[in-house]
Design a protein around this motif. Sequence first.
Motif, PDB file in Angstrom:
ATOM      1  N   VAL A 196      33.591  31.900  39.637  1.00 33.06           N
ATOM      2  CA  VAL A 196      34.897  31.802  38.979  1.00 33.06           C
ATOM      3  C   VAL A 196      35.981  31.802  40.059  1.00 33.06           C
ATOM      4  N   ASN A 197      36.806  30.767  40.040  1.00 27.92           N
ATOM      5  CA  ASN A 197      37.980  30.711  40.914  1.00 27.92           C
ATOM      6  C   ASN A 197      39.225  30.793  40.014  1.00 27.92           C
ATOM      7  N   GLY A 198      39.639  32.035  39.748  1.00 31.62           N
ATOM      8  CA  GLY A 198      40.790  32.246  38.868  1.00 31.62           C
ATOM      9  C   GLY A 198      40.814  33.689  38.401  1.00 31.62           C
ATOM     10  N   ASP A 199      41.895  34.022  37.688  1.00 30.81           N
ATOM     11  CA  ASP A 199      42.063  35.383  37.195  1.00 30.81           C
ATOM     12  C   ASP A 199      41.239  35.599  35.926  1.00 30.81           C
ATOM     13  N   ILE A 200      40.883  36.866  35.701  1.00 28.89           N
ATOM     14  CA  ILE A 200      40.091  37.249  34.530  1.00 28.89           C
ATOM     15  C   ILE A 200      40.826  38.330  33.773  1.00 28.89           C
ATOM     16  N   ASP A 201      40.940  38.127  32.447  1.00 30.39           N
ATOM     17  CA  ASP A 201      41.539  39.107  31.546  1.00 30.39           C
ATOM     18  C   ASP A 201      40.599  39.227  30.345  1.00 30.39           C
ATOM     19  N   SER A 202      39.920  40.373  30.236  1.00 34.26           N
ATOM     20  CA  SER A 202      38.933  40.541  29.165  1.00 34.26           C
ATOM     21  C   SER A 202      38.795  42.016  28.828  1.00 34.26           C
ATOM     22  N   GLY A 203      37.898  42.271  27.873  1.00 34.54           N
ATOM     23  CA  GLY A 203      37.620  43.657  27.501  1.00 34.54           C
ATOM     24  C   GLY A 203      36.735  44.322  28.560  1.00 34.54           C
ATOM     25  N   GLU A 213      36.856  35.001  42.649  1.00 35.93           N
ATOM     26  CA  GLU A 213      38.052  35.110  43.474  1.00 35.93           C
ATOM     27  C   GLU A 213      39.273  35.054  42.543  1.00 35.93           C
ATOM     28  N   GLY A 214      39.913  36.217  42.395  1.00 38.49           N
ATOM     29  CA  GLY A 214      41.079  36.299  41.521  1.00 38.49           C
ATOM     30  C   GLY A 214      41.307  37.720  41.074  1.00 38.49           C
ATOM     31  N   GLU A 215      42.454  37.923  40.431  1.00 39.70           N
ATOM     32  CA  GLU A 215      42.801  39.238  39.901  1.00 39.70           C
ATOM     33  C   GLU A 215      41.991  39.509  38.633  1.00 39.70           C
ATOM     34  N   ILE A 216      41.544  40.759  38.516  1.00 38.46           N
ATOM     35  CA  ILE A 216      40.729  41.155  37.357  1.00 38.46           C
ATOM     36  C   ILE A 216      41.426  42.297  36.637  1.00 38.46           C
ATOM     37  N   VAL A 217      41.729  42.066  35.364  1.00 36.86           N
ATOM     38  CA  VAL A 217      42.378  43.069  34.527  1.00 36.86           C
ATOM     39  C   VAL A 217      41.499  43.266  33.294  1.00 36.86           C
ATOM     40  N   LEU A 218      41.021  44.510  33.106  1.00 36.71           N
ATOM     41  CA  LEU A 218      40.107  44.810  32.004  1.00 36.71           C
ATOM     42  C   LEU A 218      40.671  45.954  31.171  1.00 36.71           C
ATOM     43  N   SER A 219      40.410  45.840  29.868  1.00 35.31           N
ATOM     44  CA  SER A 219      40.764  46.935  28.967  1.00 35.31           C
ATOM     45  C   SER A 219      39.588  47.874  28.740  1.00 35.31           C
ATOM     46  N   ASN A 233      42.184  42.235  43.434  1.00 34.43           N
ATOM     47  CA  ASN A 233      42.434  43.570  42.897  1.00 34.43           C
ATOM     48  C   ASN A 233      41.802  43.706  41.515  1.00 34.43           C
ATOM     49  N   VAL A 234      41.432  44.968  41.220  1.00 35.33           N
ATOM     50  CA  VAL A 234      40.717  45.245  39.965  1.00 35.33           C
ATOM     51  C   VAL A 234      41.404  46.395  39.249  1.00 35.33           C
ATOM     52  N   LYS A 235      41.584  46.215  37.894  1.00 32.90           N
ATOM     53  CA  LYS A 235      42.068  47.282  37.019  1.00 32.90           C
ATOM     54  C   LYS A 235      41.110  47.405  35.850  1.00 32.90           C
ATOM     55  N   ALA A 236      40.702  48.667  35.546  1.00 34.03           N
ATOM     56  CA  ALA A 236      39.755  48.899  34.453  1.00 34.03           C
ATOM     57  C   ALA A 236      39.825  50.355  34.016  1.00 34.03           C
ATOM     58  N   GLU A 237      39.129  50.680  32.920  1.00 31.92           N
ATOM     59  CA  GLU A 237      39.068  52.063  32.436  1.00 31.92           C
ATOM     60  C   GLU A 237      37.983  52.847  33.158  1.00 31.92           C
ATOM     61  N   SER A 238      36.864  52.209  33.485  1.00 33.39           N
ATOM     62  CA  SER A 238      35.760  52.855  34.218  1.00 33.39           C
ATOM     63  C   SER A 238      35.025  51.774  35.002  1.00 33.39           C
ATOM     64  N   ALA A 239      34.282  52.218  36.027  1.00 35.08           N
ATOM     65  CA  ALA A 239      33.614  51.236  36.869  1.00 35.08           C
ATOM     66  C   ALA A 239      32.342  51.821  37.464  1.00 35.08           C
TER      67      ALA A 239
END
Length: 306
Positions: A196-203, A213-219, A233-239
């Motif tokens: 994946v070459n791009g940002d990801i926004d998912s659950g 390669e891209g920003e990852i934002v998770l709920s 960069n990565v944002k998530a509730e747990s990892a």
Amino acid sequence: MGSKKKYRKSFAEAVKSFDTKPQEEENVASDEMSADTLKKQVDKDIEEEIQELESEEVKEIESEEVKELKVAPKDSKTKSVKEEAEVSSDKSDNKETKIDTENKTEKDTEKTIEKNTEKKTEKKTTSKTAKEVQMSSLEHEIRGDEELTGLSENTTYITKGTGISGDIDVDGDIEMLGRVDGNIKCTGKLVVGGRVNGDIDSGDLYTENAHIEGEIVLSGHLRVSAGSVLIGNVKAESAVISGAIKGDIDVTGDVEIGSTAVIVGNIKSKSVQISSGAVVEGMCQQVYASVDINQYFEEGIQNLDD
């Protein structure tokens, strides 16, 4: 031999008798008969006596043969009876041996059949157990994958070898094994096994030998397997991280770093668990912890002043 001796004695007696007769009747013979007639008479008498003796010998021989013939049938009968008894006994023995052999063969066949059935049942049971083990292992793997991914029926599949250029926005789950050059957005779970070459926004995000390669934002939850590489960069509730990440990690919950993980960047979380063997180049801050760290230090300084 006895008949020959008798024949010799009778012939000598006859000669003697004929020798005495001419002496007694010399006068009569000389008058009435000549020498030729006397010879002829003697020859006849001798022949007659010889014939009588031969006839007697023949009778004796015939009587002996008759006796032997009378005795022989008895012997032959006894022999035949004995032979028949022996034959019958042999037949009975042969029958008994045949019966014994038949019984033995029947027993042997029964034993072989039982052994074959036992072997077949054992093979069936072993094959069943092997199949059951395989099925259980497959079910376990499937359940494990379902537990890890938890894909729903409303899932979009991008198969291996498929390439997409552009953004993807899906209301549901996505399983992506191909290549996407663009941003991906979904309300459910995203499983990435490709590039994946791009940002990801998912659950939730699950990676398996992925390259992102891209920003990852998770709920929700982030799971990075060994062999996966995330740059951004990565944002998530747990990892749970076992792969490589180059970028800052901001997790409001717990972070588990496996022994195969390589992280280059700062980590903000509630708690961090780092396994032996992991490589972390950055600063770890538990900014989301419920503990007020400054309070401990301020109380300690006040106690020193007092």
